[in-house]
Write a protein that holds these residues in place. Structure first.
Motif, PDB file in Angstrom:
ATOM      1  N   LYS A   4      19.083  34.920 -10.847  1.00  0.00           N
ATOM      2  CA  LYS A   4      19.462  36.151 -11.554  1.00  0.00           C
ATOM      3  C   LYS A   4      18.229  36.918 -12.013  1.00  0.00           C
ATOM      4  O   LYS A   4      17.147  36.357 -12.168  1.00  0.00           O
ATOM      5  N   THR A  33      19.029  30.124 -11.223  1.00  0.00           N
ATOM      6  CA  THR A  33      20.252  30.860 -10.895  1.00  0.00           C
ATOM      7  C   THR A  33      20.039  32.008  -9.906  1.00  0.00           C
ATOM      8  O   THR A  33      21.006  32.512  -9.347  1.00  0.00           O
ATOM      9  N   THR A  41      26.753  37.826 -16.935  1.00  0.00           N
ATOM     10  CA  THR A  41      25.720  36.851 -17.289  1.00  0.00           C
ATOM     11  C   THR A  41      25.384  36.957 -18.773  1.00  0.00           C
ATOM     12  O   THR A  41      25.317  38.045 -19.324  1.00  0.00           O
TER      13      THR A  41
END
Length: 195
Positions: free
Chosen positions: A27, A25, A83
């Motif tokens: 992230k 992702t 998230t």
């Protein structure tokens, strides 16, 4: 955020911290190491230097059958917004010693430096037999999940309570959940307390 030739960044100055990006992702992910400035070896735990598997200069060796508490707090703003994250204990068993069996964990977002007591609805039983092997030679076990909103000025607080047995702790890692359907609930070692 990372230089093109780096998969991770590791700091070992004030607090041990590893920062990396989730490959799926992109992230933010973090591993907070077990070392803490000013922490001294005490009853039931000690810090050892030079563990060949660790990214950090020291790890905590827990060896008290009476129980140990582990607490960690990190600002929610460092995580990627909107998230779902999970917190994992990164550890290893010690050969020929009593393995930990069960503990209670709490993972939640709190506001201010105090959590105003444990949130009973956030408690979960952690069974060390359910741990997973990692590619870096350590083991991990899920402590809990939390939801980072679009804007969050709180702190993510992680506690592992009533943990007894003998094991080595590298730290607590925070990663995005693999899938939203894996979501179970909503929510730097600051101290290790022996009782």
């Amino acid at each position: 955020m990372l230089p093109p030739d780096k998969d991770e960044l590791v700091w070992s100055s004030a607090y041990s911290l590893r920062f990396f990006l989730d490959k799926r992702t992109g992230k933010n992910c973090f591993l907070l190491g077990a070392s803490r400035p000013g922490m001294r070896s005490g009853h039931g735990f000690e810090f050892i230097h030079g563990n060949f598997k660790s990214r950090f200069p020291e790890v905590a060796v827990l060896s008290d059958s009476g129980g140990v508490e582990i607490h960690c707090m990190i600002k929610a703003t460092v995580f990627s917004p909107a998230t779902l994250y999970a917190a994992y204990l990164v550890f290893d068993f010690i050969d020929n010693y009593e393995k930990p069996q069960k503990a209670i964990s709490v993972v939640e977002i709190v506001y201010g430096m105090s959590d105003n007591g444990n949130s009973k609805e956030r408690e979960r039983i952690v069974e060390f037999e359910a741990c997973n092997n990692r590619s870096d030679g350590w083991m991990e076990i899920l402590l809990g999940e939390f939801d980072v909103g679009e804007v969050n000025n709180g702190n993510v607080h992680v506690q592992l309570l009533e943990s007894s047995g003998f094991y080595v702790v590298e730290g607590i890692e925070f990663r995005p959940l693999e899938k939203e359907k894996d979501w179970i609930g909503k929510g730097i070692f600051s101290k290790i307390k022996i009782w």
